[in-house]
Scaffold this active site. Structure first.
Site, PDB file in Angstrom:
ATOM      1  N   HIS A  32       0.859  -1.184   0.000  1.00 50.27           N
ATOM      2  CA  HIS A  32       0.000   0.000   0.000  1.00 50.27           C
ATOM      3  C   HIS A  32       0.897   1.236   0.000  1.00 50.27           C
ATOM      4  O   HIS A  32       1.738   1.412   0.899  1.00 50.27           O
ATOM      5  CB  HIS A  32      -0.911  -0.007   1.232  1.00 50.27           C
ATOM      6  CG  HIS A  32      -1.888   1.128   1.265  1.00 50.27           C
ATOM      7  ND1 HIS A  32      -3.067   1.118   0.547  1.00 50.27           N
ATOM      8  CD2 HIS A  32      -1.855   2.326   1.921  1.00 50.27           C
ATOM      9  CE1 HIS A  32      -3.731   2.251   0.768  1.00 50.27           C
ATOM     10  NE2 HIS A  32      -3.007   3.001   1.594  1.00 50.27           N
ATOM     11  N   MET A  36       0.862  11.807  -0.968  1.00 52.47           N
ATOM     12  CA  MET A  36       0.227  12.991  -0.343  1.00 52.47           C
ATOM     13  C   MET A  36       0.844  14.273  -0.883  1.00 52.47           C
ATOM     14  O   MET A  36       2.053  14.339  -1.084  1.00 52.47           O
ATOM     15  CB  MET A  36       0.439  12.943   1.170  1.00 52.47           C
ATOM     16  CG  MET A  36      -0.042  11.667   1.827  1.00 52.47           C
ATOM     17  SD  MET A  36       0.278  11.709   3.592  1.00 52.47           S
ATOM     18  CE  MET A  36      -0.341  10.088   4.071  1.00 52.47           C
ATOM     19  N   HIS A  65      -2.492   4.750  -3.291  1.00 53.56           N
ATOM     20  CA  HIS A  65      -3.556   5.560  -2.695  1.00 53.56           C
ATOM     21  C   HIS A  65      -3.198   7.034  -2.855  1.00 53.56           C
ATOM     22  O   HIS A  65      -2.314   7.538  -2.158  1.00 53.56           O
ATOM     23  CB  HIS A  65      -3.676   5.154  -1.206  1.00 53.56           C
ATOM     24  CG  HIS A  65      -4.686   5.921  -0.422  1.00 53.56           C
ATOM     25  ND1 HIS A  65      -4.747   5.859   0.963  1.00 53.56           N
ATOM     26  CD2 HIS A  65      -5.680   6.769  -0.797  1.00 53.56           C
ATOM     27  CE1 HIS A  65      -5.735   6.628   1.390  1.00 53.56           C
ATOM     28  NE2 HIS A  65      -6.306   7.201   0.342  1.00 53.56           N
ATOM     29  N   MET A 136     -11.931   5.128   4.349  1.00 51.21           N
ATOM     30  CA  MET A 136     -10.965   5.643   5.328  1.00 51.21           C
ATOM     31  C   MET A 136     -11.541   5.493   6.738  1.00 51.21           C
ATOM     32  O   MET A 136     -12.659   5.923   7.008  1.00 51.21           O
ATOM     33  CB  MET A 136     -10.662   7.133   5.082  1.00 51.21           C
ATOM     34  CG  MET A 136      -9.807   7.436   3.864  1.00 51.21           C
ATOM     35  SD  MET A 136      -8.220   6.569   3.754  1.00 51.21           S
ATOM     36  CE  MET A 136      -7.433   6.989   5.313  1.00 51.21           C
TER      37      MET A 136
HETATM   38  C1  DX5 Z   1      -3.030   7.670   5.981  1.00 55.30           C
HETATM   39  C2  DX5 Z   1      -2.754   6.571   5.017  1.00 55.30           C
HETATM   40  C3  DX5 Z   1      -2.637   5.228   5.617  1.00 55.30           C
HETATM   41  C4  DX5 Z   1      -1.634   5.095   6.743  1.00 55.30           C
HETATM   42  C5  DX5 Z   1      -2.175   4.022   7.650  1.00 55.30           C
HETATM   43  O1  DX5 Z   1      -3.586   8.754   5.356  1.00 55.30           O
HETATM   44  O2  DX5 Z   1      -3.752   6.496   4.009  1.00 55.30           O
HETATM   45  O3  DX5 Z   1      -2.405   4.240   4.614  1.00 55.30           O
HETATM   46  O4  DX5 Z   1      -0.344   4.777   6.329  1.00 55.30           O
HETATM   47  O5  DX5 Z   1      -1.357   3.931   8.752  1.00 55.30           O
HETATM   48  P1  DX5 Z   1      -1.809   3.160  10.075  1.00 55.30           P
HETATM   49  O6  DX5 Z   1      -2.082   1.747   9.690  1.00 55.30           O
HETATM   50  O7  DX5 Z   1      -0.618   3.320  10.967  1.00 55.30           O
HETATM   51  O8  DX5 Z   1      -3.036   3.856  10.612  1.00 55.30           O
HETATM   52 ZN    ZN Z   2      -3.528   4.802   2.573  1.00 52.69          ZN
END
Ligand code: DX5
Ligand code: ZN
Length: 218
Positions: A32, A36, A65, A136
């Site tokens: 994954h 950002m 993502h 989310m």
């Molecule tokens: C946050 C990301 C997630 C993040 C999840 O915006 O989309 O993929 O890395 O991290 P954990 O599993 O630590 O909440």
């Molecule tokens: Zn993510």
């Protein structure tokens, strides 16, 4: 069994090659990869060049993502970088039907993500264009946040919509997934678990992936 997608956002970037090898040799199914832009979300992570480098050594599906504004500008770039699944956010799109069909036309699986405030019903009319519905379970931007319990109802509603439509859409949950809540998330109807902090902060990440893989099973 769940599809497990460790989030590389929580990996140690000073030893990224070794972290990728660990995932390659684990029971994880996907990588994954969180992109950002500092606009759609407050944080800035990494982009196409890093993903393209990772693709050279990674042996599993790339689940990218995009937490960026105007993601439709970059679909082809992420295809070239190695994305297998490409997910855009509902909240960033005026013409999501076009974006999703473009992702598929480029040969990728099309993903759509919804923030915690976005009702699942908003995607019902285009569910057949969505291969992966990323719900989310935190406000996106950072790893290591706490899972929002409102997510359970959203998973159940997503499952209803997908089943009623006869669609093949996978439901992915991202944010605050732990060994403690993974079983409940899967029981609600999720297919894919993203896990960043839970995997990479574990004493034995490979063992943690194996335990997540079996979450909710007897
Ligand atoms: C946050 C990301 C997630 C993040 C999840 O915006 O989309 O993929 O890395 O991290 P954990 O599993 O630590 O909440
Ligand atoms: Zn993510």
């Amino acid at each position: 069994m769940a599809i497990i997608a460790p989030s590389m956002l929580s990996a140690d970037f000073l030893k990224l090659g070794a972290e990728i090898e660990m995932i390659n040799n684990s029971e994880a199914d996907w990588f994954h990869l969180d992109v950002m832009d500092g606009k759609f979300v407050p944080n800035i992570s990494y982009g196409m060049p890093i993903i393209a480098q990772m693709k050279k050594v990674a042996t599993k599906t790339f689940d990218v993502h995009l937490m960026i504004e105007q993601p439709e500008r970059y679909l082809e770039d992420f295809k070239k970088a190695g994305a297998d699944y490409l997910t855009v956010h509902y909240e960033t799109g005026y013409h999501l039907h076009r974006t999703l069909t473009s992702i598929r036309a480029l040969g990728m699986k099309a993903g759509l993500s919804i923030n915690p405030h976005t009702p699942v019903d908003m995607v019902a009319d285009i569910i057949h264009e969505i291969d992966l519905l990323l719900v989310m379970s935190i406000n996106p931007g950072f790893g290591g946040q706490k899972f929002l319990p409102l997510t359970y109802n959203k998973i159940r509603r997503a499952k209803e919509i997908i089943t009623a439509a006869g669609a093949n859409t996978l439901i992915e949950i991202d944010g605050g997934v732990t060994l403690e809540n993974a079983g409940d998330i899967l029981a609600a109807g999720a297919d894919v678990l993203v896990a960043g902090n839970t995997v990479f902060a574990a004493a034995d990440p490979t063992a943690m992936i194996a335990r997540l893989k079996r979450a909710g099973q007897q």
